[in-house]
Structure formats: C-alpha cells, structure tokens
Design a protein around this motif. Sequence first.
Motif, PDB file in Angstrom:
ATOM      1  N   LEU A 167      -3.900  -1.785  -5.591  1.00 17.98           N
ATOM      2  CA  LEU A 167      -2.665  -2.582  -5.522  1.00 17.98           C
ATOM      3  C   LEU A 167      -2.784  -3.720  -4.502  1.00 17.98           C
ATOM      4  O   LEU A 167      -2.314  -4.838  -4.735  1.00 17.98           O
ATOM      5  CB  LEU A 167      -1.481  -1.695  -5.150  1.00 17.98           C
ATOM      6  CG  LEU A 167      -0.907  -0.820  -6.265  1.00 17.98           C
ATOM      7  CD1 LEU A 167       0.171   0.097  -5.707  1.00 17.98           C
ATOM      8  CD2 LEU A 167      -0.356  -1.675  -7.398  1.00 17.98           C
ATOM      9  N   CYS A 168      -3.412  -3.443  -3.385  1.00 23.31           N
ATOM     10  CA  CYS A 168      -3.535  -4.467  -2.334  1.00 23.31           C
ATOM     11  C   CYS A 168      -4.343  -5.664  -2.824  1.00 23.31           C
ATOM     12  O   CYS A 168      -4.028  -6.811  -2.486  1.00 23.31           O
ATOM     13  CB  CYS A 168      -4.143  -3.873  -1.076  1.00 23.31           C
ATOM     14  SG  CYS A 168      -5.746  -3.072  -1.343  1.00 23.31           S
ATOM     15  N   MET A 191     -12.932  -4.199  -3.686  1.00 18.60           N
ATOM     16  CA  MET A 191     -13.117  -2.759  -3.784  1.00 18.60           C
ATOM     17  C   MET A 191     -14.612  -2.485  -3.693  1.00 18.60           C
ATOM     18  O   MET A 191     -15.401  -3.054  -4.441  1.00 18.60           O
ATOM     19  CB  MET A 191     -12.560  -2.220  -5.101  1.00 18.60           C
ATOM     20  CG  MET A 191     -11.074  -2.493  -5.326  1.00 18.60           C
ATOM     21  SD  MET A 191      -9.987  -1.878  -4.017  1.00 18.60           S
ATOM     22  CE  MET A 191     -10.225  -0.090  -4.185  1.00 18.60           C
ATOM     23  N   LYS A 195      -0.045   4.249   0.487  1.00 18.43           N
ATOM     24  CA  LYS A 195      -0.547   5.241   1.437  1.00 18.43           C
ATOM     25  C   LYS A 195      -0.440   4.780   2.885  1.00 18.43           C
ATOM     26  O   LYS A 195      -0.944   5.455   3.784  1.00 18.43           O
ATOM     27  CB  LYS A 195      -2.015   5.587   1.103  1.00 18.43           C
ATOM     28  CG  LYS A 195      -2.184   6.268  -0.232  1.00 18.43           C
ATOM     29  CD  LYS A 195      -1.488   7.629  -0.224  1.00 18.43           C
ATOM     30  CE  LYS A 195      -1.557   8.305  -1.583  1.00 18.43           C
ATOM     31  NZ  LYS A 195      -0.815   9.572  -1.580  1.00 18.43           N
ATOM     32  N   ALA A 205      -2.035   2.574   4.415  1.00 17.12           N
ATOM     33  CA  ALA A 205      -3.399   2.548   4.951  1.00 17.12           C
ATOM     34  C   ALA A 205      -3.754   1.230   5.624  1.00 17.12           C
ATOM     35  O   ALA A 205      -4.817   1.106   6.223  1.00 17.12           O
ATOM     36  CB  ALA A 205      -4.392   2.820   3.818  1.00 17.12           C
ATOM     37  N   ILE A 206      -2.863   0.226   5.509  1.00 24.04           N
ATOM     38  CA  ILE A 206      -3.204  -1.102   6.010  1.00 24.04           C
ATOM     39  C   ILE A 206      -2.285  -1.509   7.153  1.00 24.04           C
ATOM     40  O   ILE A 206      -1.069  -1.368   7.066  1.00 24.04           O
ATOM     41  CB  ILE A 206      -3.103  -2.165   4.888  1.00 24.04           C
ATOM     42  CG1 ILE A 206      -3.862  -1.704   3.638  1.00 24.04           C
ATOM     43  CG2 ILE A 206      -3.634  -3.520   5.391  1.00 24.04           C
ATOM     44  CD1 ILE A 206      -3.759  -2.653   2.465  1.00 24.04           C
ATOM     45  N   CYS A 230       0.828  -1.222   0.000  1.00 24.38           N
ATOM     46  CA  CYS A 230       0.000   0.000   0.000  1.00 24.38           C
ATOM     47  C   CYS A 230       0.860   1.269   0.000  1.00 24.38           C
ATOM     48  O   CYS A 230       1.638   1.505   0.925  1.00 24.38           O
ATOM     49  CB  CYS A 230      -0.926   0.008   1.204  1.00 24.38           C
ATOM     50  SG  CYS A 230      -1.938   1.500   1.265  1.00 24.38           S
ATOM     51  N   CYS A 282      -7.025   5.304   2.398  1.00 20.54           N
ATOM     52  CA  CYS A 282      -7.105   4.555   1.130  1.00 20.54           C
ATOM     53  C   CYS A 282      -7.499   5.473  -0.023  1.00 20.54           C
ATOM     54  O   CYS A 282      -8.467   6.222   0.083  1.00 20.54           O
ATOM     55  CB  CYS A 282      -8.120   3.425   1.266  1.00 20.54           C
ATOM     56  SG  CYS A 282      -8.388   2.524  -0.266  1.00 20.54           S
ATOM     57  N   VAL A 283      -6.730   5.380  -1.130  1.00 22.97           N
ATOM     58  CA  VAL A 283      -7.040   6.186  -2.317  1.00 22.97           C
ATOM     59  C   VAL A 283      -7.578   5.325  -3.467  1.00 22.97           C
ATOM     60  O   VAL A 283      -7.712   5.788  -4.593  1.00 22.97           O
ATOM     61  CB  VAL A 283      -5.802   6.985  -2.796  1.00 22.97           C
ATOM     62  CG1 VAL A 283      -5.421   8.024  -1.750  1.00 22.97           C
ATOM     63  CG2 VAL A 283      -4.629   6.078  -3.108  1.00 22.97           C
ATOM     64  N   GLY A 284      -7.880   4.062  -3.174  1.00 27.57           N
ATOM     65  CA  GLY A 284      -8.528   3.211  -4.162  1.00 27.57           C
ATOM     66  C   GLY A 284      -7.648   2.748  -5.298  1.00 27.57           C
ATOM     67  O   GLY A 284      -8.138   2.441  -6.385  1.00 27.57           O
ATOM     68  N   ILE A 289      -7.964  -1.902   7.209  1.00 28.77           N
ATOM     69  CA  ILE A 289      -7.704  -0.786   6.303  1.00 28.77           C
ATOM     70  C   ILE A 289      -8.304   0.502   6.847  1.00 28.77           C
ATOM     71  O   ILE A 289      -9.475   0.544   7.215  1.00 28.77           O
ATOM     72  CB  ILE A 289      -8.267  -1.086   4.899  1.00 28.77           C
ATOM     73  CG1 ILE A 289      -7.557  -2.318   4.336  1.00 28.77           C
ATOM     74  CG2 ILE A 289      -8.097   0.129   3.973  1.00 28.77           C
ATOM     75  CD1 ILE A 289      -8.050  -2.779   2.997  1.00 28.77           C
TER      76      ILE A 289
HETATM   77  S1  SF4 Z   1      -6.505   0.341  -2.588  1.00 27.53           S
HETATM   78 FE1  SF4 Z   1      -4.400   1.184  -2.598  1.00 27.53          FE
HETATM   79  S2  SF4 Z   1      -4.466   2.867  -1.098  1.00 27.53           S
HETATM   80 FE2  SF4 Z   1      -6.249   1.568  -0.712  1.00 27.53          FE
HETATM   81  S3  SF4 Z   1      -5.593   0.141   0.873  1.00 27.53           S
HETATM   82 FE3  SF4 Z   1      -5.256  -0.859  -1.127  1.00 27.53          FE
HETATM   83  S4  SF4 Z   1      -3.129  -0.425  -1.685  1.00 27.53           S
HETATM   84 FE4  SF4 Z   1      -3.736   1.016  -0.031  1.00 27.53          FE
END
Ligand code: SF4
Length: 61
Positions: free
Chosen positions: A46-47, A58, A23, A25-26, A21, A41-43, A36
């Motif tokens: 990647l996670c 998502m 950001k 965020a996790i 991640c 989280c910016v969406g 999370i």
């Molecule tokens: S979608 Fe991106 S920003 Fe959001 S938790 Fe997953 S890796 Fe992090």
Amino acid sequence: MKKAVVNHKQCVACGACADKCPKDAISIFKGIVAVIDIDKCVGCTLCTKVCPANAIAMEKK
Ligand code: SF4
Ligand code: SF4
C-alpha cells in the motif's frame, strides 16, 4: 516475503506512506525521511502506491 524499502534520496517526507500503512510500520525520522520497521512490515505494498515520489520499492528480505 518482500518488504518495503525507502530510497532515502527520493523521499520528500510527506508522510503519506506512514498514514496508509495498516501495520504502523513507517515513521518519519526527524521530519526528513521515512523509515520502515521491517519487522512490522507485512508486504502489503500500500505504501508504494501512495508515495508521490515513487520512493518505496519492494525487496526480498
Ligand atoms: S508494505 Fe504495507 S505493511 Fe509494509 S510498510 Fe508498506 S504499507 Fe506498511
Ligand atoms: S510517501 Fe514517499 S515521499 Fe512520502 S514520506 Fe513516504 S516514502 Fe517519503
């Protein structure tokens, strides 16, 4: 915007998502499950791509 949501029953707490991640965020709560911070989280999704247990989806928030 869609945000990442962890299915807690599927998560095996491997930490791959937290490492990926961008950001930060996790976090891995008590070593048992990924949590999370949806405010961070910016969406980017990647996670969801690195999770070996397919435990992250998502969802629109
Ligand atoms: S979608 Fe991106 S920003 Fe959001 S938790 Fe997953 S890796 Fe992090
Ligand atoms: S990558 Fe998947 S299985 Fe590993 S900690 Fe994250 S949500 Fe859990």
